[in-house]
Design an enzyme around this catalytic site. Structure first.
Site, PDB file in Angstrom:
ATOM      1  CB  CYS A   1       6.626  19.539  18.244  1.00 28.68           C
ATOM      2  SG  CYS A   1       5.935  18.329  19.373  1.00 28.68           S
TER       3      CYS A   1
ATOM      4  CD  GLU B   1       4.215  14.736  25.414  1.00 30.15           C
ATOM      5  OE1 GLU B   1       4.796  15.812  25.602  1.00 30.15           O
ATOM      6  OE2 GLU B   1       2.999  14.645  25.198  1.00 30.15           O
TER       7      GLU B   1
ATOM      8  NE  ARG C   1      -0.419  18.965  22.514  1.00 32.35           N
ATOM      9  CZ  ARG C   1       0.551  19.487  23.254  1.00 32.35           C
ATOM     10  NH1 ARG C   1       1.745  18.935  23.276  1.00 32.35           N
ATOM     11  NH2 ARG C   1       0.342  20.570  23.972  1.00 32.35           N
TER      12      ARG C   1
ATOM     13  NE  ARG D   1       2.705  23.365  23.463  1.00 28.74           N
ATOM     14  CZ  ARG D   1       3.898  23.777  23.016  1.00 28.74           C
ATOM     15  NH1 ARG D   1       3.982  24.807  22.224  1.00 28.74           N
ATOM     16  NH2 ARG D   1       4.997  23.143  23.392  1.00 28.74           N
TER      17      ARG D   1
ATOM     18  NE  ARG E   1       7.158  21.544  30.171  1.00 29.63           N
ATOM     19  CZ  ARG E   1       6.426  21.246  29.104  1.00 29.63           C
ATOM     20  NH1 ARG E   1       5.970  20.016  28.947  1.00 29.63           N
ATOM     21  NH2 ARG E   1       6.157  22.138  28.211  1.00 29.63           N
TER      22      ARG E   1
ATOM     23  CG  HIS F   1       2.899  24.501  29.161  1.00 27.18           C
ATOM     24  ND1 HIS F   1       3.009  23.439  30.023  1.00 27.18           N
ATOM     25  CD2 HIS F   1       2.938  23.992  27.911  1.00 27.18           C
ATOM     26  CE1 HIS F   1       3.090  22.329  29.317  1.00 27.18           C
ATOM     27  NE2 HIS F   1       3.062  22.623  28.046  1.00 27.18           N
TER      28      HIS F   1
ATOM     29  CG  ASN G   1       9.135  21.355  25.749  1.00 25.03           C
ATOM     30  OD1 ASN G   1      10.277  21.522  25.359  1.00 25.03           O
ATOM     31  ND2 ASN G   1       8.099  21.983  25.236  1.00 25.03           N
ATOM     32  CG  ASP G   2       5.716  16.932  28.916  1.00 26.43           C
ATOM     33  OD1 ASP G   2       5.854  17.373  30.073  1.00 26.43           O
ATOM     34  OD2 ASP G   2       4.774  17.252  28.171  1.00 26.43           O
TER      35      ASP G   2
HETATM   36  C1  PEP Z   1       6.672  18.748  24.734  1.00 27.72           C
HETATM   37  O1  PEP Z   1       6.361  18.193  25.795  1.00 27.72           O
HETATM   38  O2  PEP Z   1       7.839  18.795  24.308  1.00 27.72           O
HETATM   39  C2  PEP Z   1       5.648  19.399  23.901  1.00 27.72           C
HETATM   40  C3  PEP Z   1       5.935  19.810  22.689  1.00 27.72           C
HETATM   41  O3  PEP Z   1       4.409  19.571  24.406  1.00 27.72           O
HETATM   42  P1  PEP Z   1       4.048  20.581  25.592  1.00 27.72           P
HETATM   43  O4  PEP Z   1       5.188  21.554  25.708  1.00 27.72           O
HETATM   44  O5  PEP Z   1       2.770  21.243  25.208  1.00 27.72           O
HETATM   45  O6  PEP Z   1       3.907  19.689  26.769  1.00 27.72           O
HETATM   46 MG    MG Z   2       4.328  17.732  26.266  1.00 28.98          MG
END
Ligand code: PEP
Ligand code: MG
Length: 585
Positions: free
Chosen positions: A513, A442, A341, A305, A476, A198, A465-466
């Site tokens: 996303c 995710e 979200r 977010r 990550r 993040h 990402n998750d």
């Molecule tokens: C993700 O997990 O891909 C996502 C868009 O949310 P975040 O990066 O805030 O976990």
């Molecule tokens: Mg996420």
């Protein structure tokens, strides 16, 4: 003047920054003084010795893993090892602990201050400079004693401000980054952290170059040294010579010209060569990013977010305060859709940095985070849903629920949403009765057993990402396993194809996303998989748009279908590179 050297890390956020290093102290050397009961003095000494030992081991590893060519760095580490082993630092503090019955941190800092004072009396620049190294070594030991729990607070120093300052930190939590958002730093670099952490995402949102996972930048770089940060390549050059500096100044302006050129695409429509219209949306972290989103040509917000507005302040914002923030974004987007979200807190994102230490669990990414936390605290969740519903009066709002994994969670969420709606109706407060609610996909479980998500929700959004983190079991934000964080792993692509294909068949809109959506190298692959909605950090929109305008979906689809049959990421990578080579005539 010190010699020039180069450090290699992970690209966090693209672009080039040239400026002065601003070191963030990680364990403030203002340690508190504790009186130790006589029976625990021996234990305190052992604690000190253990910390010393692990720092020594860390330096030793550092030495063996540093390439031989980097002799100046190795010399550095040798010096620090020497300082660490000197009885002045390894023995005297033990005596202080025993004599004064104090804690280890306090003892070593006392001794450090004594040593530094001696050094500073010496009329020799070289020796005077060594006090700096002593400080760094002691800082490292104090951090070890603290069990790595370093956190934001006032780590940036008071009154520091500067466009040309480059933050050099061992680690920055998202809360830390938020804390210096207003201070206009031109870039930051950290020792830990992966490219989709993040912290990296935030730097992209802020549009400043960043390099992460440098391992020992914090130790090798000194305050006020000149740095070149190449966020695109993940490289940091310390004390560059004149020639390199000039070269990078040119590169920097070229990069800026390129960005400006792409901006001209702002009003162009994102349509493929075969006339398929693609939606390009922005990921934002707060109301102040609305301007950047619009300037980049975003057609809406695909991911807001919300947790970021309130990170690092320690308490949960009430309904009113949330409503104000959401309304600001919705009004700012002037009728374009805004996907809000609900709080994705927990794991690395915590309201209160102190609390996060207290509540630390073995596996925070698998713990009570995100929608799980919201459902566990229904009162706060209700307040957030009411705030979002109220904001829906001012534009087109959609609700997005993060990290769903079980069908039951959908039912519980929908029930609380219904409760929020009926309470507002009772109070005669206006909101959009037909507001859409969607879920993030995710967690691999949700991707695989996607049926209930398609039936009960209005839309889906893929959080790569998750999804990648959980599919590959790769943290990550841990740079040590960053090389295994592989978006093109066949398992990841299988899941993506399954999610997109199932949504298409069910007639449910699906967007992406995660960071993958903003990577222009992936655009053609995703188009060929059937993705039509992309949400990304705003600065990426023009480049992805350009790629879309040069792509023909009817040509891509059969090629991508073949790519999806490949069983090794290296082969997939190779084919995607070829896919990207095709330039339309
Ligand atoms: C993700 O997990 O891909 C996502 C868009 O949310 P975040 O990066 O805030 O976990
Ligand atoms: Mg996420």
């Amino acid at each position: 003047l010190r010699m020039s050297f180069t450090l290699h890390g992970l690209p966090g956020s693209g672009g080039i920054a040239i400026g002065q290093a601003h070191l963030i102290s990680q364990a403030t050397l203002e340690v508190s003084h504790l009186l130790i009961p006589p029976r625990l003095v021996d234990k305190e000494i052992v604690r000190f010795e253990t910390a010393l030992e692990s720092v020594r081991a860390e330096f030793a590893t550092l030495k063996t893993t540093t390439a031989h060519a980097l002799t100046d760095i190795r010399a550095f580490v040798d010096l620090h090892l020497m300082i660490l082993s000197d009885p002045e630092l390894s023995e005297v503090p033990k005596q202080i602990i025993r004599d004064r019955r104090c804690n280890a941190e306090w003892a070593i800092v006392q001794q450090m201050e004594f040593l530094v004072e001696q050094f500073e009396k010496i009329d020799d620049t070289y020796l005077r400079e060594r006090s700096y190294d002593v400080r760094q070594v002691v800082e490292r030991v104090v951090r070890e004693l603290a069990g790595h729990h370093d956190h934001a607070g006032s780590r940036f120093g008071r009154g520091v401000k500067g466009e040309n300052l480059i933050v050099v930190a061992h680690d920055l939590s998202p809360a830390d980054v938020m804390a210096f958002k207003d201070q206009n730093f031109s870039s930051f670099i950290t020792d830990v952290g992966g490219a989709t952490s993040h912290t990296a995402i935030l730097s992209r949102g802020m549009g400043i170059p960043a390099v992460l996972g440098l391992h020992n930048a914090r130790q090798l770089i000194r305050d006020k040294e000149t740095l070149i940060v190449d966020g695109t390549r993940g490289v940091v050059i310390v004390n560059p010579d004149r020639r390199i500096l000039e070269e990078y100044q040119i590169k920097k302006s070229q990069f800026e010209i390129e960005r400006a050129k792409l901006k001209l695409l702002k009003t162009a429509r994102a349509t493929t060569l075969d006339k398929v219209k693609i939606d390009l949306l922005a990921n934002i972290e707060g109301p102040e990013e609305v301007t950047i989103a619009l300037e980049s040509g975003a057609e809406g917000v695909g991911l807001f977010r919300t947790e970021f507005i309130f990170l690092g302040r320690g308490d949960m914002p009430g309904e009113e305060e949330q409503f104000e923030a959401y309304r600001k974004v919705v009004k700012g987007m002037e009728g374009r859709p805004v996907t809000i979200r609900t709080f994705d807190l927990g794991n690395d994102k915590n309201l209160h940095t102190e609390l996060s230490v207290e509540r630390k669990r073995e596996n925070p990414a698998l713990g009570l985070r995100s929608i799980r936390l919201s459902l566990a605290e229904p009162k706060s969740f209700l307040a957030q849903l009411r705030a979002i519903l109220r904001a829906s009066k001012y534009g087109k709002v959609k609700i997005l629920i993060p990290m769903l994994s079980h069908a039951l969670q959908i039912d519980q969420t929908l029930a609380i949403l219904e409760q929020a709606k009926s309470s507002l109706r009772g109070e005669k407060v206006a909101f959009d009765e037909s507001i859409e609610i969607g879920g993030m996909i995710e967690v691999p479980a949700a991707a695989l057993a996607i049926g209930p998500f398609l039936r009960r929700l209005d839309f889906l959004s893929i959080g790569t990402n998750d999804l990648i983190q959980y599919t590959l079991a790769i943290d990550r934000s841990d740079e040590q396993v960053a090389s295994l964080y592989e978006p093109l792993h066949p398992a990841v692509l299988m899941l993506l194809a399954h999610i997109i294909g199932s949504s298409e068949r069910a007639g449910v809109p699906v967007s992406m996303c995660g960071e993958l959506a903003g990577d222009p190298h992936m655009t053609r692959l995703l188009l060929g998989m059937g993705l039509r909605q992309f949400s990304m950090f705003p600065a990426q929109i023009p480049e992805v748009k350009q790629k879309i305008k040069q792509s023909d979906i009817s040509e891509l689809t059969p090629v991508v279908r073949r790519i999806l049959k490949l069983e090794e990421s290296s082969k997939i990578q190779e084919q995607i590179e070829r896919l990207n080579l095709v330039v339309p005539t």
